[in-house]
Design an enzyme around this catalytic site. Structure first.
Site, PDB file in Angstrom:
ATOM      1  N   HIS A   1       0.807  -1.229   0.000  1.00  0.00           N
ATOM      2  CA  HIS A   1       0.000   0.000   0.000  1.00  0.00           C
ATOM      3  C   HIS A   1       0.840   1.280   0.000  1.00  0.00           C
ATOM      4  O   HIS A   1       0.461   2.263  -0.600  1.00  0.00           O
ATOM      5  CB  HIS A   1      -1.012   0.001   1.159  1.00  0.00           C
ATOM      6  CG  HIS A   1      -0.381  -0.050   2.522  1.00  0.00           C
ATOM      7  ND1 HIS A   1       0.061  -1.220   3.084  1.00  0.00           N
ATOM      8  CD2 HIS A   1      -0.120   0.925   3.425  1.00  0.00           C
ATOM      9  CE1 HIS A   1       0.551  -0.967   4.289  1.00  0.00           C
ATOM     10  NE2 HIS A   1       0.467   0.333   4.514  1.00  0.00           N
ATOM     11  N   ASP A   2       1.996   1.258   0.660  1.00  0.00           N
ATOM     12  CA  ASP A   2       2.805   2.481   0.744  1.00  0.00           C
ATOM     13  C   ASP A   2       4.047   2.439  -0.138  1.00  0.00           C
ATOM     14  O   ASP A   2       5.004   3.185   0.095  1.00  0.00           O
ATOM     15  CB  ASP A   2       3.224   2.726   2.204  1.00  0.00           C
ATOM     16  CG  ASP A   2       2.184   3.536   2.952  1.00  0.00           C
ATOM     17  OD1 ASP A   2       1.360   4.220   2.297  1.00  0.00           O
ATOM     18  OD2 ASP A   2       2.182   3.484   4.202  1.00  0.00           O
TER      19      ASP A   2
ATOM     20  N   LYS B   1       6.021   5.473  -1.315  1.00  0.00           N
ATOM     21  CA  LYS B   1       6.919   6.285  -0.479  1.00  0.00           C
ATOM     22  C   LYS B   1       8.361   6.219  -0.991  1.00  0.00           C
ATOM     23  O   LYS B   1       9.200   7.030  -0.611  1.00  0.00           O
ATOM     24  CB  LYS B   1       6.835   5.831   0.980  1.00  0.00           C
ATOM     25  CG  LYS B   1       5.539   6.288   1.641  1.00  0.00           C
ATOM     26  CD  LYS B   1       5.519   5.967   3.111  1.00  0.00           C
ATOM     27  CE  LYS B   1       4.216   6.422   3.757  1.00  0.00           C
ATOM     28  NZ  LYS B   1       4.124   5.947   5.144  1.00  0.00           N
TER      29      LYS B   1
ATOM     30  N   HIS C   1       2.381   9.929  -2.437  1.00  0.00           N
ATOM     31  CA  HIS C   1       2.799   8.521  -2.436  1.00  0.00           C
ATOM     32  C   HIS C   1       1.708   7.624  -3.022  1.00  0.00           C
ATOM     33  O   HIS C   1       2.000   6.549  -3.536  1.00  0.00           O
ATOM     34  CB  HIS C   1       3.265   8.057  -1.045  1.00  0.00           C
ATOM     35  CG  HIS C   1       2.177   7.733  -0.068  1.00  0.00           C
ATOM     36  ND1 HIS C   1       1.537   8.668   0.692  1.00  0.00           N
ATOM     37  CD2 HIS C   1       1.613   6.529   0.266  1.00  0.00           C
ATOM     38  CE1 HIS C   1       0.641   8.076   1.471  1.00  0.00           C
ATOM     39  NE2 HIS C   1       0.660   6.773   1.226  1.00  0.00           N
TER      40      HIS C   1
ATOM     41  N   HIS D   1      -5.859   3.841  -0.619  1.00  0.00           N
ATOM     42  CA  HIS D   1      -5.922   3.455   0.800  1.00  0.00           C
ATOM     43  C   HIS D   1      -6.025   4.644   1.746  1.00  0.00           C
ATOM     44  O   HIS D   1      -6.150   4.452   2.948  1.00  0.00           O
ATOM     45  CB  HIS D   1      -4.735   2.534   1.168  1.00  0.00           C
ATOM     46  CG  HIS D   1      -3.403   3.219   1.200  1.00  0.00           C
ATOM     47  ND1 HIS D   1      -2.703   3.531   0.055  1.00  0.00           N
ATOM     48  CD2 HIS D   1      -2.631   3.662   2.230  1.00  0.00           C
ATOM     49  CE1 HIS D   1      -1.559   4.119   0.387  1.00  0.00           C
ATOM     50  NE2 HIS D   1      -1.503   4.215   1.709  1.00  0.00           N
ATOM     51  N   HIS D   2      -5.986   5.875   1.222  1.00  0.00           N
ATOM     52  CA  HIS D   2      -6.225   7.043   2.087  1.00  0.00           C
ATOM     53  C   HIS D   2      -7.556   7.720   1.784  1.00  0.00           C
ATOM     54  O   HIS D   2      -7.813   8.829   2.267  1.00  0.00           O
ATOM     55  CB  HIS D   2      -5.071   8.042   1.973  1.00  0.00           C
ATOM     56  CG  HIS D   2      -3.816   7.562   2.655  1.00  0.00           C
ATOM     57  ND1 HIS D   2      -3.687   7.499   4.030  1.00  0.00           N
ATOM     58  CD2 HIS D   2      -2.650   7.086   2.148  1.00  0.00           C
ATOM     59  CE1 HIS D   2      -2.487   7.017   4.337  1.00  0.00           C
ATOM     60  NE2 HIS D   2      -1.835   6.753   3.206  1.00  0.00           N
TER      61      HIS D   2
ATOM     62  N   ASP E   1      -4.719  -0.426   8.157  1.00  0.00           N
ATOM     63  CA  ASP E   1      -3.500   0.395   8.189  1.00  0.00           C
ATOM     64  C   ASP E   1      -3.572   1.362   9.373  1.00  0.00           C
ATOM     65  O   ASP E   1      -2.614   1.500  10.135  1.00  0.00           O
ATOM     66  CB  ASP E   1      -3.377   1.152   6.851  1.00  0.00           C
ATOM     67  CG  ASP E   1      -2.022   1.818   6.681  1.00  0.00           C
ATOM     68  OD1 ASP E   1      -1.028   1.306   7.235  1.00  0.00           O
ATOM     69  OD2 ASP E   1      -1.953   2.853   5.980  1.00  0.00           O
TER      70      ASP E   1
HETATM   71 FE   LIG Z   1      -0.160   5.422   2.855  1.00  0.00          FE
HETATM   72 FE   LIG Z   2       0.965   1.600   6.216  1.00  0.00          FE
END
Ligand SMILES: [Fe+2]
Ligand SMILES: [Fe+2]
Length: 381
Positions: free
Chosen positions: A209-210, A213, A238, A286-287, A315
């Site tokens: 998911h990240d 970054k 990200h 996911h945000h 998360d």
């Molecule tokens: Fe994230």
């Molecule tokens: Fe995370």
């Protein structure tokens, strides 16, 4: 076929006829194993015990007749493809039609002639040998396809986990975060009764998911203390970066270019990767928040892909229960309270219900995959 001999069975309720067959085919015994049945039930017993290659049957018999026998043979997977030659003294076309409609391979009319009989049995045996060969090839192909599919899935999984590992090096969250996210996400998806395919793919892709970054500058990613609004905007990138990394677009471009240059359609050669498809949706969304106030697209409710809604919840839950640079680990009770408060705002309320339903498993994952080292320093930020 047992051994080298082919198995031929004769069914007739008149013993003298069976004896005639036996006499007629004495010289064929070198290649054929002959079986004789005086009624349909005995015939079915023999068919269950031997791999028969051809059955020669009378139609008019006491008790179960030849039609009943054909129906019973056709009903069983084991015997459905054995060629059946029907022998009858009855020359009515309706009877012949019926026998063929039921699945008989051939018809022989009494009185029987040895040459004719042997020729018909031989041709039925050839048919059976051909069928067996085709079946064998289908089985081999099936095994090969399954093996290749498994190998392909293994390589997809391998790539996904390696990518997730690469992402870990860039984040302030320790390795177990992504593993816990994967386990929590799986528990919730299972709680929802999602199909096994979805659950497995979610388990494999949620650690990514990240991944975006990777593209965020250290000065922002590793900054102690609060981010400026400008830095927060960069940080939010990200989601876009992750989606771009996992996008199947470059592949589409490559396919189009290949087609242009070679004039060939290579689409069939490049299998679509369902893992990447889900991973991309998670990385991008996911945000997002249930009430539409999240980022990057401000999607609300069902417009947010289910996989991203699940990861959004787990998360945050994992961030709450873990130590971070900017906060201590909250207790399970406090973290669950915060999740409940945000049901219908940040989180899909149905997922919060699934979370509650699977609470014991989530608590078990939490205690099993706790971080060994706590690195929060309240003086730092
Ligand atoms: Fe994230
Ligand atoms: Fe995370």
């Amino acid at each position: 076929m047992d051994g080298n001999k082919q198995h031929v069975m004769f069914v007739d309720d008149e013993q003298p006829i069976l004896e005639t067959y036996e006499r007629m085919l004495r010289s064929e015994r070198r290649e054929w194993d002959l079986h004789f049945a005086p009624d349909a039930d005995t015939a079915l017993q023999i068919a269950a015990q031997h791999d028969l290659d051809v059955i020669v049957t009378d139609i008019h018999m006491k008790g179960k007749d030849g039609f009943d026998l054909i129906r019973a043979l056709q009903a069983s997977e084991r015997t459905a493809r054995i060629p059946i030659i029907v022998v009858t003294g009855d020359t009515k076309p309706t009877l012949k039609r019926r026998a063929l409609d039921l699945g008989a391979t051939d018809l022989l009319t009494k009185p029987l002639n040895r040459e004719d009989m042997v020729a018909r049995i031989r041709s039925a045996l050839r048919l059976k040998a051909y069928q067996d060969q085709v079946e064998e090839q289908v089985r081999t192909l099936d095994t090969q396809v399954k093996e290749r599919t498994r190998a392909l899935e293994r390589s997809h999984r391998d790539i996904v986990w390696r990518l997730a590992k690469a992402g870990e090096f860039r984040d302030d969250e320790t390795g177990n975060h992504v593993v816990r996210v994967a386990c929590y996400a799986r528990a919730i998806a299972q709680g929802l009764g999602a199909p096994a395919d979805f659950v497995n793919t979610l388990f494999l892709t949620s650690p990514l998911h990240d991944i975006g970054k990777i593209g965020i500058p250290d000065s922002i990613l590793l900054k102690l203390g609060p981010l400026t609004p400008e830095e927060r905007k960069t940080m939010q990138q990200h989601c876009h970066i992750g989606a771009a990394i996992l996008s199947t677009e470059p592949r589409a471009v490559a396919v189009a270019r290949h087609r242009e240059v070679s004039g060939q359609d290579s689409e069939g050669d490049i299998p679509r990767n369902p893992l990447l498809h889900m991973a991309m949706a998670i990385a991008r969304h996911h945000h997002e928040k249930w009430d539409g106030t999240g980022y990057p697209d401000g999607l609300a409710r069902d417009a947010i892909p289910l996989e991203a809604r699940i990861v959004a919840l787990v998360d945050v839950f994992d961030a709450l229960t873990s130590v971070r640079r900017y906060k201590p680990a909250f207790s399970l009770e406090k973290s669950i309270e915060i999740i409940h408060k945000d049901a219908g705002r940040h989180f899909d309320p149905e997922l919060v219900a699934a979370f509650d339903h699977n609470r014991s498993e989530i608590v078990a994952i939490h205690s099993e995959l706790q971080e060994a080292e706590a690195y929060w320093n309240p003086l730092e930020g």
